[in-house]
Enzyme design. Structure first.
Site, mmCIF file in Angstrom:
data_model
loop_
_atom_site.group_PDB
_atom_site.id
_atom_site.type_symbol
_atom_site.label_atom_id
_atom_site.label_comp_id
_atom_site.label_asym_id
_atom_site.label_seq_id
_atom_site.Cartn_x
_atom_site.Cartn_y
_atom_site.Cartn_z
ATOM 1 N N HIS A 57 16.842 -56.106 1.208
ATOM 2 C CA HIS A 57 17.290 -55.215 2.320
ATOM 3 C C HIS A 57 17.002 -53.797 1.601
ATOM 4 O O HIS A 57 17.866 -53.403 0.393
ATOM 5 C CB HIS A 57 18.683 -55.324 2.879
ATOM 6 C CG HIS A 57 19.067 -54.523 3.523
ATOM 7 N ND1 HIS A 57 18.750 -54.194 4.900
ATOM 8 C CD2 HIS A 57 19.924 -53.289 3.203
ATOM 9 C CE1 HIS A 57 19.435 -53.267 5.252
ATOM 10 N NE2 HIS A 57 20.089 -52.505 4.208
ATOM 11 N N ARG A 70 22.566 -51.524 12.421
ATOM 12 C CA ARG A 70 22.503 -50.400 13.407
ATOM 13 C C ARG A 70 21.769 -50.621 14.737
ATOM 14 O O ARG A 70 22.452 -50.341 15.736
ATOM 15 C CB ARG A 70 21.463 -49.413 12.291
ATOM 16 C CG ARG A 70 21.513 -48.077 13.297
ATOM 17 C CD ARG A 70 20.439 -47.068 12.283
ATOM 18 N NE ARG A 70 20.616 -47.201 11.038
ATOM 19 C CZ ARG A 70 21.542 -46.521 10.453
ATOM 20 N NH1 ARG A 70 22.274 -45.544 11.415
ATOM 21 N NH2 ARG A 70 21.888 -46.444 9.262
ATOM 22 N N CYS A 115 41.096 -30.515 8.107
ATOM 23 C CA CYS A 115 41.235 -29.400 7.175
ATOM 24 C C CYS A 115 40.201 -29.562 5.999
ATOM 25 O O CYS A 115 40.824 -29.470 4.987
ATOM 26 C CB CYS A 115 42.705 -29.258 6.632
ATOM 27 S SG CYS A 115 43.561 -28.256 8.027
ATOM 28 N N GLU A 116 39.040 -29.168 6.344
ATOM 29 C CA GLU A 116 37.900 -29.204 5.243
ATOM 30 C C GLU A 116 36.673 -28.672 6.160
ATOM 31 O O GLU A 116 36.503 -28.969 7.270
ATOM 32 C CB GLU A 116 37.599 -30.818 5.016
ATOM 33 C CG GLU A 116 37.618 -31.001 3.447
ATOM 34 C CD GLU A 116 37.459 -32.438 2.914
ATOM 35 O OE1 GLU A 116 36.202 -32.417 2.685
ATOM 36 O OE2 GLU A 116 38.436 -32.939 2.624
ATOM 37 N N TYR A 134 28.327 -47.907 12.215
ATOM 38 C CA TYR A 134 28.834 -47.169 11.296
ATOM 39 C C TYR A 134 29.879 -46.238 11.766
ATOM 40 O O TYR A 134 29.844 -44.951 11.180
ATOM 41 C CB TYR A 134 27.677 -46.574 10.372
ATOM 42 C CG TYR A 134 26.885 -47.681 9.753
ATOM 43 C CD1 TYR A 134 27.535 -48.879 8.923
ATOM 44 C CD2 TYR A 134 25.670 -47.894 10.393
ATOM 45 C CE1 TYR A 134 26.442 -49.985 8.614
ATOM 46 C CE2 TYR A 134 24.816 -49.118 10.059
ATOM 47 C CZ TYR A 134 25.315 -49.849 9.024
ATOM 48 O OH TYR A 134 24.716 -50.863 8.637
#
Ligand SMILES: *Cc1c(COP(=O)(O)O)cnc(C)c1O
Length: 412
Positions: free
Chosen positions: A185, A264, A335-336, A370
């Site tokens: 993979h 996915r 808060c970033e 994801y």
């Protein structure tokens, strides 16, 4: 805007925001596209692990690729039997993991020489368990939409390096193991051309394993996130896999099972993340150009991909009176400063979108893979619910966490 026959405002009203929504119709469409590609199709369950999704996969004859023992346990709880599940890992996290797999009879694909050794040692110590294992091979090159999701080549920790296969054979011999499977993979989010080339390489490696029964070509089927662009055609993969398998069958003179394990491509398209516009803000850059920020309640605690990989997701605003299209940076509540949904290479990237108002909804597409699985309680944000839409029906398949849930395991 509707997801199947349900208006997104209806979903927001009933379950609050942010909320993950999966369209069963879109999920079944992608399953129908993937199933004909290979005789055995596994779902790489790390991409979307909700039990309802796992059960849907099970009902349609899909098997499981797990990457950890808790994933195996989750699949077993969802109703899969041990022979439906394989474990692909580079490590057993604990000695008990190897023991669990031997006891439960999970087919293991060992992605490192150390893991193969540990499997053999544990089996010897216990005196039971299957002598049949698979090895994951690093074919010397990889692919992926981001460096972080490229799992082949010299800078990847994954798989037994293709020049070390004799060592793998020696370990197998030492412990009386038969290498009946080979696996590769090379990454997530690559392209079809790359995939085809790697399948050829894997076949060449596979010929060196006389006990071979199973060849697993991994996941990595691409998905185009931009709805303006054509979806990537994966049907071309089928004849390639068939040819590769036939080549091996001719070589060994017996049937060989061909497997793939996408994540996915199964689930990315069916997932939507609905949030709310909480406020507007703007700044001016050094050239006095105005930068418009739309602040939503969707942060990287809910969808990590834009911040982790600079991933593109389609974004729609839903409101009664959307304004003119303008360049907008869509951001979240964390808060970033990295908490931006429209970004690339760690920089905010404005996107042409109609200007929304506070209280309008924001819908993020391509959020099924994801997405929820990578969310966190950062900023003490409770994990958000998941809802399955089928036609005009909505079913909640995970409830929203409460603050009590968030602090439940704390002591003192
Ligand atoms: C993550 C993973 C997959 C799935 O990758 P996708 O790009 O989501 O298809 C397949 N196999 C293994 C071993 C994985 O770790």
């Amino acid at each position: 805007m509707n997801i199947e026959k349900v208006n997104v405002r209806e979903i927001a009203k009933q379950f609050g925001t942010p909320v993950y929504v999966y369209s069963l119709r879109i999920l079944r469409e992608s399953i129908a596209e993937i199933m004909p590609l290979s005789p055995v199709v596994r779902f790489s369950m790390k991409s979307c692990s909700n039990t309802t999704i796992l059960k849907e996969m099970l009902s349609l004859g899909i098997k499981i690729d797990a990457v950890s023992v808790p994933e195996i346990q989750r699949a077993l709880k969802a109703g899969y039997s041990a022979e439906d599940i394989c474990l692909t890992s580079d490590v057993f996290f604990t000695a008990e993991d190897a023991e669990f797999c031997l006891k439960t009879q999970i087919f293991c694909s060992c992605g490192s020489l150390g893991m193969l050794e540990e499997y053999g040692e544990t089996r010897q110590r216990l005196g039971f368990g299957s002598d049949s294992v698979s090895i994951r091979i690093n074919p010397g090159e990889g692919a992926g939409h981001s460096k972080k999701t490229n799992t082949g080549g010299p800078y990847s920790k994954h798989g037994i390096w293709y020049e070390n296969l004799d060592e793998a054979k020696a370990i197998a011999e030492k412990y009386g193991l038969r290498i009946t499977g080979v696996h590769t993979h090379i990454g997530s989010g690559g392209d079809m051309e790359h995939l085809s080339r790697i399948t050829g390489k894997l076949v060449d490696f596979a010929k060196g394993f006389p006990d071979l029964r199973v060849i697993n070509f991994g996941g990595g089927l691409p998905y185009e996130y931009d709805p303006e662009k054509p979806q990537i055609d994966i049907s071309t993969y089928h004849p390639i896999l068939e040819e590769r398998t036939q080549e091996l069958e001719a070589h060994f003179g017996r049937p060989i099972t061909c497997e793939i394990e996408p994540g996915r491509r199964f689930v990315a398209g069916c997932g939507f993340l609905i949030g709310e516009v909480r406020s507007l803000n703007h700044t001016f850059n050094e050239n006095k150009k105005r930068l418009d920020y739309v602040l939503t309640n969707i942060g990287f605690c809910h969808l990590l991909r834009p911040m982790a990989y600079g991933s593109y997701h389609p974004i729609w605003f839903v409101g009664d009176e959307l304004g003119e299209e303008t360049d907008i940076i869509v951001a979240g509540p964390v808060c970033e400063s990295g908490d931006v949904l429209t970004q690339k290479n760690d920089e905010p990237v404005p996107r042409r979108l109609p200007r929304p108002k506070r209280g309008d909804l924001v819908v993020i597409g391509g959020a099924g893979a994801y997405g929820h699985v990578m969310s966190s309680n950062y900023n003490s944000q409770p994990l958000i619910p998941e809802v399955l839409v089928d036609g005009d029906q909505m079913t909640q398949i995970r409830r929203r966490q409460t603050l009590d849930d968030v602090i439940r395991e704390e002591i003192g």
